[in-house]
Each structure stands twice: as structure tokens, then as C-alpha cells.
Design a protein around this motif. Sequence first.
Motif, PDB file in Angstrom:
ATOM      1  N   TYR A 136       4.404  46.094 107.720  1.00 17.96           N
ATOM      2  CA  TYR A 136       4.273  45.143 108.382  1.00 17.96           C
ATOM      3  C   TYR A 136       2.676  45.572 108.744  1.00 17.96           C
ATOM      4  O   TYR A 136       2.197  46.492 108.766  1.00 17.96           O
ATOM      5  N   ASP A 137       2.814  44.494 110.176  1.00 21.33           N
ATOM      6  CA  ASP A 137       1.545  44.878 111.227  1.00 21.33           C
ATOM      7  C   ASP A 137       1.790  46.482 111.375  1.00 21.33           C
ATOM      8  O   ASP A 137       0.912  47.149 111.066  1.00 21.33           O
ATOM      9  N   CYS A 142      12.148  50.825 106.835  1.00 22.80           N
ATOM     10  CA  CYS A 142      13.680  50.670 105.875  1.00 22.80           C
ATOM     11  C   CYS A 142      14.456  50.525 106.605  1.00 22.80           C
ATOM     12  O   CYS A 142      15.339  51.647 107.535  1.00 22.80           O
ATOM     13  N   GLY A 143      15.604  49.836 105.964  1.00 26.66           N
ATOM     14  CA  GLY A 143      16.889  49.872 106.154  1.00 26.66           C
ATOM     15  C   GLY A 143      17.526  48.536 105.962  1.00 26.66           C
ATOM     16  O   GLY A 143      17.206  47.692 104.790  1.00 26.66           O
ATOM     17  N   LEU A 144      18.671  47.761 106.382  1.00 24.64           N
ATOM     18  CA  LEU A 144      19.281  46.431 106.741  1.00 24.64           C
ATOM     19  C   LEU A 144      18.576  45.772 106.460  1.00 24.64           C
ATOM     20  O   LEU A 144      18.771  45.428 107.442  1.00 24.64           O
ATOM     21  N   VAL A 145      18.856  44.831 105.516  1.00 25.61           N
ATOM     22  CA  VAL A 145      17.696  42.847 106.052  1.00 25.61           C
ATOM     23  C   VAL A 145      18.746  42.006 106.699  1.00 25.61           C
ATOM     24  O   VAL A 145      19.336  42.117 105.466  1.00 25.61           O
ATOM     25  N   SER A 146      18.389  41.120 107.280  1.00 22.86           N
ATOM     26  CA  SER A 146      18.848  39.938 107.610  1.00 22.86           C
ATOM     27  C   SER A 146      17.480  38.987 108.351  1.00 22.86           C
ATOM     28  O   SER A 146      16.915  39.703 109.172  1.00 22.86           O
ATOM     29  N   LEU A 147      17.925  37.833 107.545  1.00 26.51           N
ATOM     30  CA  LEU A 147      16.746  36.704 108.121  1.00 26.51           C
ATOM     31  C   LEU A 147      16.930  36.089 109.320  1.00 26.51           C
ATOM     32  O   LEU A 147      16.935  34.238 109.603  1.00 26.51           O
ATOM     33  N   GLU A 148      17.824  36.338 109.924  1.00 26.48           N
ATOM     34  CA  GLU A 148      17.482  35.924 111.635  1.00 26.48           C
ATOM     35  C   GLU A 148      18.024  36.557 112.672  1.00 26.48           C
ATOM     36  O   GLU A 148      17.284  37.893 112.234  1.00 26.48           O
ATOM     37  N   TYR A 152      12.132  35.339 112.484  1.00 30.57           N
ATOM     38  CA  TYR A 152      12.066  37.136 112.526  1.00 30.57           C
ATOM     39  C   TYR A 152      12.628  37.423 111.384  1.00 30.57           C
ATOM     40  O   TYR A 152      13.699  36.307 110.827  1.00 30.57           O
ATOM     41  N   VAL A 153      13.151  38.867 110.533  1.00 31.75           N
ATOM     42  CA  VAL A 153      13.484  39.847 109.930  1.00 31.75           C
ATOM     43  C   VAL A 153      14.245  41.150 110.707  1.00 31.75           C
ATOM     44  O   VAL A 153      13.095  41.755 111.850  1.00 31.75           O
ATOM     45  N   THR A 154      15.188  40.834 110.727  1.00 34.11           N
ATOM     46  CA  THR A 154      16.263  42.389 111.376  1.00 34.11           C
ATOM     47  C   THR A 154      16.009  42.824 110.840  1.00 34.11           C
ATOM     48  O   THR A 154      16.794  43.113 109.336  1.00 34.11           O
ATOM     49  N   VAL A 155      15.996  44.221 110.926  1.00 32.27           N
ATOM     50  CA  VAL A 155      15.927  44.898 110.499  1.00 32.27           C
ATOM     51  C   VAL A 155      17.088  46.072 111.248  1.00 32.27           C
ATOM     52  O   VAL A 155      16.940  46.577 112.085  1.00 32.27           O
ATOM     53  N   ALA A 170      17.119  52.201 115.029  1.00 36.88           N
ATOM     54  CA  ALA A 170      18.286  50.635 115.927  1.00 36.88           C
ATOM     55  C   ALA A 170      17.923  49.173 115.473  1.00 36.88           C
ATOM     56  O   ALA A 170      16.499  49.350 114.240  1.00 36.88           O
ATOM     57  N   ARG A 171      18.274  48.215 115.815  1.00 32.35           N
ATOM     58  CA  ARG A 171      17.922  47.428 115.509  1.00 32.35           C
ATOM     59  C   ARG A 171      16.779  47.428 115.877  1.00 32.35           C
ATOM     60  O   ARG A 171      16.182  47.204 116.906  1.00 32.35           O
ATOM     61  N   THR A 172      15.746  46.598 114.861  1.00 26.49           N
ATOM     62  CA  THR A 172      14.085  45.813 114.303  1.00 26.49           C
ATOM     63  C   THR A 172      14.092  45.149 114.334  1.00 26.49           C
ATOM     64  O   THR A 172      14.197  44.546 113.612  1.00 26.49           O
ATOM     65  N   LEU A 173      12.990  43.700 115.591  1.00 33.28           N
ATOM     66  CA  LEU A 173      12.973  42.222 115.052  1.00 33.28           C
ATOM     67  C   LEU A 173      11.656  41.973 114.869  1.00 33.28           C
ATOM     68  O   LEU A 173      10.568  42.952 115.366  1.00 33.28           O
ATOM     69  N   VAL A 174      11.131  42.132 113.549  1.00 33.24           N
ATOM     70  CA  VAL A 174       9.828  41.836 113.110  1.00 33.24           C
ATOM     71  C   VAL A 174       9.546  40.807 112.947  1.00 33.24           C
ATOM     72  O   VAL A 174      10.274  39.273 112.123  1.00 33.24           O
ATOM     73  N   PRO A 175       8.003  40.337 113.145  1.00 31.79           N
ATOM     74  CA  PRO A 175       7.764  38.482 113.303  1.00 31.79           C
ATOM     75  C   PRO A 175       7.700  38.391 111.523  1.00 31.79           C
ATOM     76  O   PRO A 175       7.170  39.194 110.900  1.00 31.79           O
TER      77      PRO A 175
END
Length: 199
Positions: A136-137, A142-148, A152-155, A170-175
Amino acid sequence: MTENEPVPEQRSLAAEEPPQDPPDAAQAAVWRNGLTAVTALLAAVLVLRGPAELASVHWSVRVLSAALLLAGFALLVRAVLLAIAAASAPAGQPVSALTPVRRLAVVGLAVLGATVLLGWLAPAAPTPAKLIQLTYDHGIICGLVSLEPDGYVTVLPDPGQAPNRITAKARTLVPVAAVHGMTEVGVCEPPATLPTPAP
């Protein structure tokens, strides 16, 4: 009645009740041939199918299935050996009873049947979560990804991964708009060259 005539009342009871004949050697040979063929066929099927049939079940079910397979084949092999001994008895000598052969064969086949049912009915092992390397920007994470949540993409961090530059801490939100690409990986390892973060 003369003195040399036998008295009917004094005849031996053993002559009137002959002993029961032992199982015939031909019958033992049939059991020997049949059990040998069945055991060889089951072993060939097991070798050809391999462990793939149980690959999707829990490890405890695999261990139990392996133990049952060994027990079932041990019983069948024992039954075959007893049938061989009975069929190869010398002529004129009594043949060993086939009752133990029948019992061992039935129990061995029942154990193998139970193993097959266990493999069919056992619940599948939980599917391991897939690791995603996300570009991303601001670099790579790298980690476990969720689309919620939406947009956002939650890693999420994976406790089994060694900490490094790209492993999620930690839990990371990526637009979603900032994502350049996602790649499924087996281990979170930083690539040889990291992309230059956007200003």
C-alpha cells in the motif's frame, strides 16, 4: 446262544458314537486363499490411496485411524497364518479348528470397516488462515486480512509469525484506495527490496 457270541448289551458306546470329524483341509485351504486375497487387496488399496483420504481431518483422528488400521491388518494376518497352518496339516492328522480363523477374520474386517467410517464421519480439521502480504501507499504489511469494515482492509497480526519489518504488530486499517496489491504467502518475510513509501 453260544459262548463265542457277543452280548449286545456289552457293546462299547464308543463304537456307536464316532468322534466328530475335524474341519476338512480343503475348507481350510479355501479360508487361506480367501483371506490372503482380501488382505492383499485391502493393503493394495491402502497403498494406492495413501494418506490423502485422512489429510483433511484432525491429527488425533489420523493417529486413531492409523492404530485401527494396524490392529485390523494384524488380525487378518494372524487369521491367514492360522488358515495356512490348518490347510498344510499332514494327511491323516486332525486339522486345527477353523473357529479362531473365522473370529479373527470377522474382527479384523470389522476394525477396518470402523476405520473407514471414522474417516468418513470425522469432522474436518480447521483450515488455517491465509497470510496476505499487502502493498500500500506506506510500504508493505503482512498478516491475516479481513475486508471489514467497508472501505478498508483490516490486517491482523499472526502470533505464529516472527516479528520483522513487514509483520503486522497490531490491528491495522488500510484504506482500499491506498492498496496497490495483495499476495498470499506462507510466511511473512520482507522482500529483498521494499517499495519506497509515498510522500
